[in-house]
Every structure is written in C-alpha cells, then in structure tokens.
Scaffold this active site. Structure first.
Site, short mmCIF file in Angstrom:
data_model
loop_
_atom_site.label_atom_id
_atom_site.label_comp_id
_atom_site.label_asym_id
_atom_site.label_seq_id
_atom_site.Cartn_x
_atom_site.Cartn_y
_atom_site.Cartn_z
N GLU A 122 -21.68 -36.30 1.83
CA GLU A 122 -22.61 -36.36 2.97
C GLU A 122 -22.32 -37.59 3.82
OE1 GLU A 122 -26.43 -33.85 1.43
OE2 GLU A 122 -26.39 -35.98 0.90
N CYS A 135 -23.12 -43.84 8.55
CA CYS A 135 -23.16 -44.21 7.13
C CYS A 135 -22.18 -43.29 6.41
CB CYS A 135 -24.57 -44.02 6.59
SG CYS A 135 -24.69 -44.39 4.82
N CYS A 142 -20.83 -40.87 -7.88
CA CYS A 142 -20.70 -42.33 -7.94
C CYS A 142 -20.32 -42.79 -9.35
CB CYS A 142 -22.00 -43.01 -7.54
SG CYS A 142 -21.83 -44.79 -7.41
N CYS A 146 -27.39 -46.22 -10.39
CA CYS A 146 -28.62 -46.92 -10.00
C CYS A 146 -29.77 -45.92 -10.10
CB CYS A 146 -28.47 -47.47 -8.59
SG CYS A 146 -27.01 -48.54 -8.45
N CYS A 149 -31.49 -44.19 -7.04
CA CYS A 149 -30.60 -43.55 -6.05
C CYS A 149 -30.25 -42.11 -6.44
CB CYS A 149 -29.31 -44.37 -5.95
SG CYS A 149 -28.06 -43.58 -4.90
N CYS A 377 -31.88 -43.48 3.18
CA CYS A 377 -31.17 -44.27 2.16
C CYS A 377 -31.54 -43.81 0.76
CB CYS A 377 -31.54 -45.74 2.31
SG CYS A 377 -31.22 -46.32 3.95
S1 SF4 Z 1 -26.91 -47.20 -4.94
FE1 SF4 Z 1 -26.26 -45.10 -5.45
S2 SF4 Z 1 -24.34 -44.80 -4.40
FE2 SF4 Z 1 -24.74 -47.00 -4.46
S3 SF4 Z 1 -23.69 -47.77 -6.29
FE3 SF4 Z 1 -25.79 -47.28 -6.89
S4 SF4 Z 1 -25.69 -45.15 -7.64
FE4 SF4 Z 1 -23.84 -45.52 -6.44
#
Ligand code: SF4
Length: 401
Positions: A122, A135, A142, A146, A149, A377
């Site tokens: 995306e 962005c 990933c 996190c 996220c 975000c």
């Molecule tokens: S915020 Fe999301 S995209 Fe960014 S490093 Fe952490 S898990 Fe990965």
C-alpha cells in the site's frame, strides 16, 4: 529541477507489467528503473553501447526516465531509432501496477500496487495546502512486530527492490499527472503536487537499506525527479547499527518510532527495543551525523489510552531527548480490526502536548488522514500474507532477535 528545453517527447505511456528483478533471467529483459547511474551505465555497456558513449547515453536515458517520466524507448527522441530499437530488445521500463485506488473524503489517496510475485503493498498520498506527501513502503509485510501497527501483524514476505520503491513515486506522479510534457514549455512541471516522501509505509526501511538508499538517491538526483534530501524522511523503529549510515549514504531527514518512555513499555510496543533499548537508541541519535537545529530528528509518539499517555510519560520523554535537536509528532492511535489498543482521549493528548510544548518542543498532533479508507498511520496492510501471526509467535521471534 534541471530544465531540459527543446526536448520533444510524447506523453508517458502507463505500464501494466509487474516489476521484474534486474538480473537477466532466462529470456527476460533488464528493468532500467531502480538502477543507479553506475548500474545503468554498466548495463548499457554490457548490452553493446560503446564505452566512450555510455556516460552520455546514461544521462540521456536517465532524463527520459526520471525527468520526463517516459515509459517506452520509442519516445526517447534524442536517441537514434536503431539505438532505441536495440534498447527495447534488451531492456524494459517497469513500475508496480496499480490494483486499486481509494480517495478519502479528505483527499488522501491510498493505492494498492502489485509487484513481482503477485505481492501487493500500500502507498498513501496526503495532499496539504503547502505540500503533498507520499508515504511509501519498503517491505511486503514487515520484519518487525510493533504491537500497535497493522502491518506488524503481517509476516515479512520480502524486501522491495529499488525499482519497486522508486516505482511507487513514479506511479503516484503518473496519477497526479506530475510529469512535465516533453517539448512543451521549459520542462519545469511547476509547483509540485508530490513534494515530500516519507518512508513510513509498510516495513522497516533500515532492514532493506541498500534498496532504499538506491531508490532515494534516484529520487534526489537533480536531473530526474530532483527531490531535495530535506524533503525525504526515513522512519526507523530503531535499527541502531544502520542509523548513522542513513546520514552518510542517503542524507535524508530521520524520524524514529519512539512511542514509549520506559523499556518495559517500549519492549511491548516496539519489540526491537529488546535488541537495542532506549539508551542505545538515544546514543545513536545523539551521534547522528546530520542532526542540527535546522535538521531535527522527528520522534514519533503514538497516543495509546492508558499505555503511554500520562503526564509523567510526557515529562520523561522531554528528559530522555534533552540535548537532541528534535521535534515530536504525536499520533492519535488509528484503530484497525483486532487492534489491542485504543486511542487516548483528546483531553489527554492535549495535556501531553502541552507539557512537551512548554518544554520547548514543537509537538504537533498529527491529524489523522484517510481514516475512512484505512490509510492512516499504522493501518496499512495488504492481502499478501503467508500466515497470520499469533502473538505467541511474535514474542518468540523477538526473543530470537
Ligand atoms: S511500525 Fe509497523 S511497519 Fe514500522 S517497523 Fe513496526 S511493525 Fe514494521
């Protein structure tokens, strides 16, 4: 932007081919997009361009690709017909394909683009009065997990190539019709609709350093897209050993996904903290070669209800970053299906911002954009995933480090 008057070229031809890896697969063509200048020159020589002409040809083709945005060799009218035909035999000009585009009520655009292997990522365009920010993503899924996220629930599928990273910028310029028209005017496309790039999409850019570096150097090259390095911000969750390299080899602005003021909380929110904790991260930021009052490091801080949003957190944050030229972006949490957190109340966010502001830090509260299309975000996630991760699996991975 270097103007190239007198160049007449046709309108760019949009591409529908998926990105193909640069190496010459059996019977395949080399994609010129994503090659560095040296890489392009080497590829031209290998394909038969006389060495003494290669530098000039590289410059000409570079401008057609990244200044005029053309997508077929036939349009490169300052090259001989024979040479263009030779190029078309060995090379292609491929960027990711747009699968879908959603436009939010607030003008934010979210693109789902497909890359080689049928994977999807995306990309989000955020128009504002004085700028337009794209962005972009650096990984499918990933490497990291996190917990606030949405992308973090998607296992890493693979890194994006440099072509797939710069291709997102080219795709958006196509959609914004931002390429200058060859042969019309001075070649200056006027005020930019896409004026800023943030590497805050899917993925940890510092776990794909070389491809991110090459792509951003293409974006910054003065004879092509020519975006100033100060208009590019790379956001990292804290891959400490790669931070200084960002300044030395890319030179763009830096943002850090900070989000907590104690290791106990940051270990939960940004598990890479177990590898490089707050102290190690702050030491690396204090040493960041490019930090200055005119090039401050942005500390991103997601506001999670009753997790990291107390006044004491705000005071501790100010103490932790003292001495670092910084600005703080407060991000009201953008919920996603199954998210284990809630957004802090606005009164709490304003009280937090007030403490930071009184301590002398610009602390804008980031206005959520594109929420109605899940473009805000932390909300990005593509359908491409190998397996949905359980929290237990995530913890195990973090322990392995
Ligand atoms: S915020 Fe999301 S995209 Fe960014 S490093 Fe952490 S898990 Fe990965």
């Amino acid at each position: 932007m270097a103007e190239q008057s007198g160049q007449n070229a046709q309108a760019p031809i949009t591409q529908d081919v998926m990105t193909i890896p640069r190496k010459l697969p059996e019977g395949g063509k080399i994609n010129l997009i994503g090659l560095t200048r040296d890489g392009l020159r080497a590829a031209l020589i290998e394909a038969g361009t006389p060495e003494k002409q290669a530098k000039m040809r590289t410059g000409q083709i570079w401008q057609w690709l990244y200044h005029w945005g053309v997508r077929d060799f036939a349009s490169m009218t300052n090259l001989s017909k024979d040479y263009r035909a030779q190029l078309a035999e060995r090379f292609e000009i491929a960027i990711p394909e747009v699968v879908s585009k959603q436009v939010s009520a607030d003008g934010t655009r979210k693109y789902l683009v497909r890359i080689a292997g049928g994977h999807e990522v995306e990309v989000v365009y955020i128009p504002e009065t004085d700028r337009g920010t794209l962005c972009i993503s650096s990984q499918v899924g990933c490497t990291l997990t996190c917990s606030f996220c949405h992308t973090g629930t998607q296992k890493l599928v693979r890194n994006l190539t440099a072509a797939e990273i710069i291709g997102q910028v080219m795709m958006a310029r196509d959609d914004l019709d931002e390429w200058p028209e060859p042969g019309v005017g001075t070649g200056d496309a006027g005020p930019r609709l896409l004026s800023n790039i943030v590497l805050m999409g899917m993925g940890e850019p510092l776990y794909n350093f070389e491809n991110v570096r090459d792509a951003m150097k293409i974006a910054m090259d003065g004879e092509g897209i020519a975006l100033s390095r100060r208009r590019i911000t790379l956001s990292t969750s804290g891959v400490v050993p790669e931070i200084a390299k960002t300044a030395e080899e890319i030179g763009c602005l830096l943002a850090v996904s900070f989000h907590a003021t104690t290791d106990e909380v940051r270990d939960r929110l940004v598990p890479i903290n177990k590898r490089w904790n707050i102290e190690a991260l702050l030491d690396a930021l204090r040493e960041y070669p490019k930090v200055s009052n005119s090039e401050r490091i942005t500390f991103e801080y997601v506001m999670l209800k009753d997790v990291n949003d107390s006044d004491e957190d705000a005071r501790r944050l100010v103490r932790l970053i003292s001495g670092i030229p910084a600005k703080i972006n407060l991000i009201p949490f953008n919920e996603w299906p199954g998210a284990p957190y809630q957004r802090s109340d606005w009164a709490r966010i304003e009280s937090f911002a007030d403490i930071i502001y009184k301590a002398g830090y610009a602390s804008p509260i980031r206005t959520p954009r594109g929420e109605d299309i899940m473009a805000a975000c932390g909300q990005l996630k593509s359908a491409t995933e190998r397996a949905r991760k359980s929290r237990k699996q995530i913890e195990a991975e973090v322990q392995q480090g």
